[in-house]
Scaffold this active site. Sequence first.
Site, PDB file in Angstrom:
ATOM      1  N   LEU A 103     -16.001  24.246  13.215  1.00 28.69           N
ATOM      2  CA  LEU A 103     -16.860  23.579  12.232  1.00 28.69           C
ATOM      3  C   LEU A 103     -17.433  22.332  12.885  1.00 28.69           C
ATOM      4  CD1 LEU A 103     -14.618  23.774   9.045  1.00 28.69           C
ATOM      5  CD2 LEU A 103     -16.933  24.688   9.190  1.00 28.69           C
ATOM      6  N   SER A 104     -18.719  22.074  12.694  1.00 25.76           N
ATOM      7  CA  SER A 104     -19.305  20.824  13.160  1.00 25.76           C
ATOM      8  C   SER A 104     -18.878  19.689  12.237  1.00 25.76           C
ATOM      9  CB  SER A 104     -20.837  20.929  13.179  1.00 25.76           C
ATOM     10  OG  SER A 104     -21.266  21.855  14.146  1.00 25.76           O
ATOM     11  N   ALA A 105     -19.095  18.461  12.694  1.00 29.00           N
ATOM     12  CA  ALA A 105     -18.759  17.295  11.882  1.00 29.00           C
ATOM     13  C   ALA A 105     -19.632  17.264  10.624  1.00 29.00           C
ATOM     14  CB  ALA A 105     -18.964  16.022  12.694  1.00 29.00           C
TER      15      ALA A 105
END
Length: 401
Positions: A103-105
């Site tokens: 997951l990206s930030a």
Amino acid sequence: MEACVLSPGSHTFVFLSEDGDSSMCRCVCFLCCCPSVISKMGGAVSAGEDNDELIDNLKEAQYIRTELVEQAFRAIDRADYYLEEFKENAYKDLAWKHGNIHLSAPCIYSEVMEALDLQPGLSFLNLGSGTGYLSSMVGLILGPFGVNHGVELHPDVIEYAKQKLDFFIRTSDSFDKFDFCEPSFVPGNCLELSPDCSQYDRVYCGAGVQKEHEDYMKSLLKVGGILVMPLEEKLTKITRTGPSAWETKKILAVSFAPLVQPRRSESGKSRLVQLPPLAVRSLQDLARIAIRGAIKKVIHQEAVSRNGDGLKATPRFKRRRVRRRRMETIVFLDKEVFASRISNPSEDNSCEGLGEEQREEEEQSPAEMKPEPPVNFLREKVLSLPLPDPLKYYLLYYRDK
């Protein structure tokens, strides 16, 4: 408050404390090869205690700027897309990776959602769709007449995304608050899409794109469409203004794992990825959408009668006082892990006082701190209709609650 800055043109992260001190170290991108990775990426956003507080912090930092994007972020709990043993990190402004799952930030997803300028009824293609978290938020905005497709390289990640999507549809009250465009995921390399695939109104690529693949990405876009992708370490928004005319805007510096290059099969031919066909909804499905829409209008009218103009949503429970917290940061130096704790000096001197303040706050206003249990008015209304049970369950998409 700590800040994290990725300097343009490099992988240098600068951590700033309130007294102006800084420490720097060379880092690899957040999608590195460690089995489980938590790394700081992008914005200086405080950790939240829950999903709503995380969104509050993203709004305060101006990463979330529009109501549609805010509603989508609040409707889907980010923690639901984490493995159970890593959920304690779900509300931090951190990227997360475990095996092929990543997951990206939150600040990156916020910028992507804002840049896409999503509207109901549009078509969306997510290249590197991963867990399906972004695709599901997009689906809440596209509505039942949009198109929501994702391409993911790893079959195990597609299975994970389908499980999370099924869990959301079966159990989340947000599903009934929105008209949802359910995402469809297909396996394959996004650089091997079939030449006869349809073009899309909105395209996002979740892996680093090199200059040599820029034209390929642009070819997936309709005239008037928007493409958002990390291009040469800059999150970039490209708008197709004509058959061969483009507008490009650099949003912020980022560091993404690069696109995986296609592998040739034993016959020497590439494996073309066939995207899902643009399906036509059945009359039965259209009737369900229309009936649910009519019931929602009745619920809204009843709310207007009870609450006056009905324009303001029911306020959320009183937000807890924002307290400074230590920030745990894991930084990667070449192939080794360098762990550091970045804290504000004032935190160390006031820990006991903060604990007392927290206890005082909880004792003084326990009622204000607890939200009322949510009521799914659509479900209640459908179940009260004089209809056969099978039809009621069909109108509810056979959901668990």
